[in-house]
Design an enzyme around this catalytic site. Sequence first.
Site, PDB file in Angstrom:
ATOM      1  CB  SER A  17      -0.917  -0.097   1.160  1.00  0.00           C
ATOM      2  OG  SER A  17      -0.312  -0.027   2.442  1.00  0.00           O
ATOM      3  CE  LYS A 197       4.978   5.082  12.724  1.00  0.00           C
ATOM      4  NZ  LYS A 197       3.695   4.666  11.753  1.00  0.00           N
TER       5      LYS A 197
END
Length: 337
Positions: A17, A197
């Site tokens: 993606s 993160k």
Amino acid sequence: MNTTVATSPITVLGAGSYGTALAIAFSRNGFPTYLWGHDPVHMQRLSEERQNNAFLPNIAFPDALHIEFDLASALSQSRDLLIVVPSHVFGEVIDKIKPYLRPDHRIAWATKGLERNTGRLLQEVIEEKLGTQHPLAVLSGPTFAKELAAGLPTAIALASNNEQFALEFQARIHCSKHFRVYINQDMIGVQLGGAIKNVIAISAGMSDGMGFGANARTALITRGIAEISRLGASLGANPNTFMGMSGLGDLVLTCTDDQSRNRRFGIMLGQGFSAQTAMDNIGQVVEGFYNAKEAYLLAQRQGIEMPITEQVYQVLFCGKNAQDVAASLLGRERKGE
């Protein structure tokens, strides 16, 4: 922007993606863009349908986007390479491209993660395998592939060890009204923010999955950036980097929006599902799953306290459940901020 930059092709390695979204963004700006992926069946489908229906349905490929089936051919098309593959296969891809590299190749990557089983930064992986003769750059920041491919406004950070490479890469992106890049000199910090993160986002998802609410989620984001900053300082990163696009920006996006696979994965863990069930449900790579172990190893090696990261690691690899983790974090001894 000079004519050479305006017509320079780029090869994107990785047709998932995010790789496809970046290839669409570059080719939409008019750059000849060559997209290669490891799965010939998937690439054949992209070539025939002229869109990535598996990951980005109903977004047509610009005419300047070319599908490449052969790795050697893909690398021969461009001086500039952009690697966008999952972090746990990053080293394998570097090994694959090595025989075909020219001395003038410049290598960028948008992979967010650490090397599998070692916790090393991806720049270290490249330099160990290829030496230091190639200019390098890392692209990282708050970007969801679907929004980028759709042409929605996006901003990102770019760090490089070569100023000319950074400026030319920035010039490519700034052809677009919707895609903005900020140059950063701190390659360590930009890489680290994008990797850790994902782990913090899993914790935020777990919290929401247990119904703890916005206060708890915000506390995890805030303490998460503190963990990333401590680890970054131990590795020589600039603390200001973690307040920028590749730090706080990416962390907030990944922890708060349900487009984030890492957040959705964490939500399912918080609801009591196993890691495997959550992975199967999402159906795409969850970088934080791989990065939790590597981040934990890196923190241990550096002697840095990272309680959120450690507790996510305990859930994924040591059999703890989300309720145990919540109790461990809330029961920590009192301390100053």
